[in-house]
Design a protein around this motif. Structure first.
Motif, PDB file in Angstrom:
ATOM      1  N   VAL A 142      -3.043   9.612  -8.546  1.00 26.10           N
ATOM      2  CA  VAL A 142      -3.072   9.582  -7.223  1.00 26.10           C
ATOM      3  C   VAL A 142      -1.812  10.149  -6.921  1.00 26.10           C
ATOM      4  CG1 VAL A 142      -5.200   8.274  -6.579  1.00 26.10           C
ATOM      5  CG2 VAL A 142      -3.088   6.790  -7.724  1.00 26.10           C
ATOM      6  N   THR A 143      -1.757  10.698  -5.773  1.00 28.65           N
ATOM      7  CA  THR A 143      -1.256  11.782  -5.125  1.00 28.65           C
ATOM      8  C   THR A 143      -0.169  11.145  -4.220  1.00 28.65           C
ATOM      9  OG1 THR A 143      -2.786  14.090  -5.183  1.00 28.65           O
ATOM     10  CG2 THR A 143      -0.405  14.604  -3.778  1.00 28.65           C
ATOM     11  N   PRO A 144       1.439  10.808  -4.813  1.00 29.27           N
ATOM     12  CA  PRO A 144       1.738  10.438  -3.632  1.00 29.27           C
ATOM     13  C   PRO A 144       2.170  10.551  -1.793  1.00 29.27           C
ATOM     14  CG  PRO A 144       3.108  10.859  -5.377  1.00 29.27           C
ATOM     15  CD  PRO A 144       1.996  11.403  -6.006  1.00 29.27           C
ATOM     16  N   GLY A 145       2.452   9.713  -1.475  1.00 29.63           N
ATOM     17  CA  GLY A 145       2.605  10.727   0.548  1.00 29.63           C
ATOM     18  C   GLY A 145       0.502  10.578   1.146  1.00 29.63           C
ATOM     19  N   SER A 146      -0.403  10.353   0.302  1.00 30.77           N
ATOM     20  CA  SER A 146      -1.343  10.919   0.535  1.00 30.77           C
ATOM     21  C   SER A 146      -2.140   9.577   1.224  1.00 30.77           C
ATOM     22  CB  SER A 146      -2.094  11.584  -0.990  1.00 30.77           C
ATOM     23  OG  SER A 146      -1.922  10.946  -1.276  1.00 30.77           O
ATOM     24  N   PHE A 147      -1.864   8.894   1.015  1.00 24.40           N
ATOM     25  CA  PHE A 147      -2.888   7.966   2.296  1.00 24.40           C
ATOM     26  C   PHE A 147      -2.606   7.022   3.158  1.00 24.40           C
ATOM     27  CE2 PHE A 147      -3.892   7.482  -2.521  1.00 24.40           C
ATOM     28  CZ  PHE A 147      -5.207   8.073  -2.083  1.00 24.40           C
ATOM     29  N   ASP A 148      -3.632   6.949   4.341  1.00 29.59           N
ATOM     30  CA  ASP A 148      -2.647   6.271   5.392  1.00 29.59           C
ATOM     31  C   ASP A 148      -2.778   5.244   4.933  1.00 29.59           C
ATOM     32  OD1 ASP A 148      -2.909   8.668   7.375  1.00 29.59           O
ATOM     33  OD2 ASP A 148      -5.240   8.324   6.968  1.00 29.59           O
ATOM     34  N   ARG A 192       7.308  -0.150  -6.028  1.00 26.27           N
ATOM     35  CA  ARG A 192       7.651   0.858  -5.934  1.00 26.27           C
ATOM     36  C   ARG A 192       7.426   1.872  -5.661  1.00 26.27           C
ATOM     37  NH1 ARG A 192      11.326   2.652 -10.004  1.00 26.27           N
ATOM     38  NH2 ARG A 192      11.967   0.080  -9.549  1.00 26.27           N
ATOM     39  N   ARG A 193       6.021   1.830  -5.883  1.00 21.83           N
ATOM     40  CA  ARG A 193       4.705   2.953  -6.533  1.00 21.83           C
ATOM     41  C   ARG A 193       4.036   2.758  -5.693  1.00 21.83           C
ATOM     42  NH1 ARG A 193       2.075   7.724  -7.583  1.00 21.83           N
ATOM     43  NH2 ARG A 193       0.768   7.313  -8.915  1.00 21.83           N
ATOM     44  N   LEU A 194       3.521   1.567  -4.643  1.00 22.38           N
ATOM     45  CA  LEU A 194       2.616   1.350  -4.168  1.00 22.38           C
ATOM     46  C   LEU A 194       2.732   2.115  -2.665  1.00 22.38           C
ATOM     47  CD1 LEU A 194       0.063   0.267  -5.868  1.00 22.38           C
ATOM     48  CD2 LEU A 194       0.463  -1.817  -4.214  1.00 22.38           C
ATOM     49  N   GLY A 195       4.447   2.006  -2.610  1.00 21.52           N
ATOM     50  CA  GLY A 195       4.578   2.834  -0.399  1.00 21.52           C
ATOM     51  C   GLY A 195       5.024   3.122  -0.929  1.00 21.52           C
ATOM     52  N   SER A 196       5.358   4.048  -2.295  1.00 22.40           N
ATOM     53  CA  SER A 196       5.091   5.653  -2.659  1.00 22.40           C
ATOM     54  C   SER A 196       3.772   6.865  -2.107  1.00 22.40           C
ATOM     55  CB  SER A 196       5.897   5.996  -3.754  1.00 22.40           C
ATOM     56  OG  SER A 196       4.660   5.876  -4.622  1.00 22.40           O
ATOM     57  N   LEU A 197       2.515   5.580  -2.074  1.00 16.88           N
ATOM     58  CA  LEU A 197       1.653   6.109  -2.360  1.00 16.88           C
ATOM     59  C   LEU A 197       0.828   6.716  -1.013  1.00 16.88           C
ATOM     60  CD1 LEU A 197      -0.565   4.223  -5.277  1.00 16.88           C
ATOM     61  CD2 LEU A 197       0.645   6.838  -4.556  1.00 16.88           C
ATOM     62  N   VAL A 198       1.879   5.916   0.541  1.00 16.05           N
ATOM     63  CA  VAL A 198       1.090   6.299   1.893  1.00 16.05           C
ATOM     64  C   VAL A 198       1.995   7.354   2.271  1.00 16.05           C
ATOM     65  CG1 VAL A 198       0.294   3.825   2.112  1.00 16.05           C
ATOM     66  CG2 VAL A 198       2.963   3.876   2.661  1.00 16.05           C
ATOM     67  N   ARG A 199       1.556   7.936   3.028  1.00 22.04           N
ATOM     68  CA  ARG A 199       2.214   8.695   4.198  1.00 22.04           C
ATOM     69  C   ARG A 199       3.362   8.530   4.952  1.00 22.04           C
ATOM     70  NH1 ARG A 199       1.084   7.768   8.823  1.00 22.04           N
ATOM     71  NH2 ARG A 199      -0.547   7.197  10.212  1.00 22.04           N
ATOM     72  N   PRO A 200       4.573   9.093   5.377  1.00 21.18           N
ATOM     73  CA  PRO A 200       5.199   8.228   6.316  1.00 21.18           C
ATOM     74  C   PRO A 200       4.865   7.755   7.520  1.00 21.18           C
ATOM     75  CG  PRO A 200       5.912  11.011   6.468  1.00 21.18           C
ATOM     76  CD  PRO A 200       4.663  10.235   4.916  1.00 21.18           C
ATOM     77  N   GLY A 201       5.003   6.360   7.652  1.00 18.69           N
ATOM     78  CA  GLY A 201       4.329   5.795   8.689  1.00 18.69           C
ATOM     79  C   GLY A 201       2.895   4.656   7.857  1.00 18.69           C
ATOM     80  N   GLY A 202       2.531   4.866   6.955  1.00 19.20           N
ATOM     81  CA  GLY A 202       1.667   3.980   6.126  1.00 19.20           C
ATOM     82  C   GLY A 202       1.751   2.741   5.987  1.00 19.20           C
ATOM     83  N   THR A 203       1.147   2.509   5.360  1.00 19.08           N
ATOM     84  CA  THR A 203       0.909   1.007   5.660  1.00 19.08           C
ATOM     85  C   THR A 203       0.668   0.378   4.654  1.00 19.08           C
ATOM     86  OG1 THR A 203      -0.390   0.216   7.781  1.00 19.08           O
ATOM     87  CG2 THR A 203      -0.694  -1.355   6.581  1.00 19.08           C
ATOM     88  N   VAL A 204       0.983  -0.364   3.799  1.00 17.80           N
ATOM     89  CA  VAL A 204       0.920  -1.237   2.258  1.00 17.80           C
ATOM     90  C   VAL A 204       0.436  -2.677   2.662  1.00 17.80           C
ATOM     91  CG1 VAL A 204       1.473  -2.052  -0.127  1.00 17.80           C
ATOM     92  CG2 VAL A 204       2.179   0.140   1.082  1.00 17.80           C
TER      93      VAL A 204
END
Ligand SMILES: C[S@@+](CC[C@H](N)C(=O)[O-])C[C@H]1O[C@@H](n2cnc3c(N)ncnc32)[C@H](O)[C@@H]1O
Length: 205
Positions: free
Chosen positions: A81-87, A106-118
């Protein structure tokens, strides 16, 4: 007949509520039997339900043939899955499967776009300070399982969890600064994080 219920499915509701109404793309990490991915796909246009176990992924697809989710086979820790690609990135009962909790956060955090939610629901190893919580959760789960009827999920399991509640809180503070970590009534841990917004671009002369 009432729909399947277990503690994981119960907390799917918590994770669903933490996904912003405006979310367009959501990743469910370790989707297992597919309940959360299917649930989210009713309101989120692009849901990727990811699992590293092909047989459980097939069962999820068969259970929810009409769900508009993209069922994807792979390991979240690799480039699938591409980093920074999910809301939003959600995950239920899976963080403790990852070999390194800090790297996993760290990996899960890297997958959301700026301002995204984990939003993560996970297990914690019991230490003596947590015995009152563990005991009350045991009773609450026993009652809930009895009243609701426990549906046995078919996903791979990993036990016992390596990290205590306090370790999870420390790791979340380090890897996802500003994360909120809380104990849940039925003995799980909730980790919520909103990533920093993208820096404003200066369009002035
Ligand atoms: C205990 S199950 C939970 C399934 C589901 N989320 C639920 O709430 O019932 C954990 C799932 O995570 C998956 N999993 C474990 N490690 C993974 C990884 N590195 N990448 C993707 N999925 C993984 C397992 O195959 C399993 O289906």
């Amino acid at each position: 007949m009432s729909p399947p219920w277990n503690v994981n499915i119960h907390y799917d509701g918590t994770l669903d509520r933490l996904v912003p109404a405006t979310a367009v793309s959501v990743l469910d990490v370790g989707c297992g039997d597919g309940f959360l991915g299917a649930r989210l796909s009713r309101r989120v246009p692009h849901v990727v339900a990811l699992d590293s176990d092909q047989p459980v992924l097939r069962r999820a697809q068969a259970r929810f043939p009409d769900a508009l989710a993209s069922w994807q086979h792979g390991d979240v820790l690799t480039g699938v899955v591409t980093p920074g690609s999910f809301d939003a990135v959600v995950s239920n009962a899976t963080l403790h499967h990852l070999p390194d909790t800090r790297a996993g956060l760290r990996r899960l955090g890297s997958l959301v776009r700026p301002g995204g939610t984990v939003a993560i629901v996970t297990f914690a190893r019991t230490e003596w300070r947590d015995i009152p919580w563990a005991l009350s959760a045991l009773i609450a789960r026993g009652v809930a399982n009895r009243v609701r009827g426990k549906w046995e999920h078919s996903a791979p399991t990993s036990w016992p969890p390596a990290r205590t509640f306090r370790q999870l809180r420390q790791h979340a503070e380090t890897e996802l600064p500003g994360a909120r970590v809380s104990r849940l009534l039925l003995g799980r841990v909730l980790i919520r994080w909103q990533g920093p917004a993208a820096p404003a671009t200066d369009i002035g002369a």
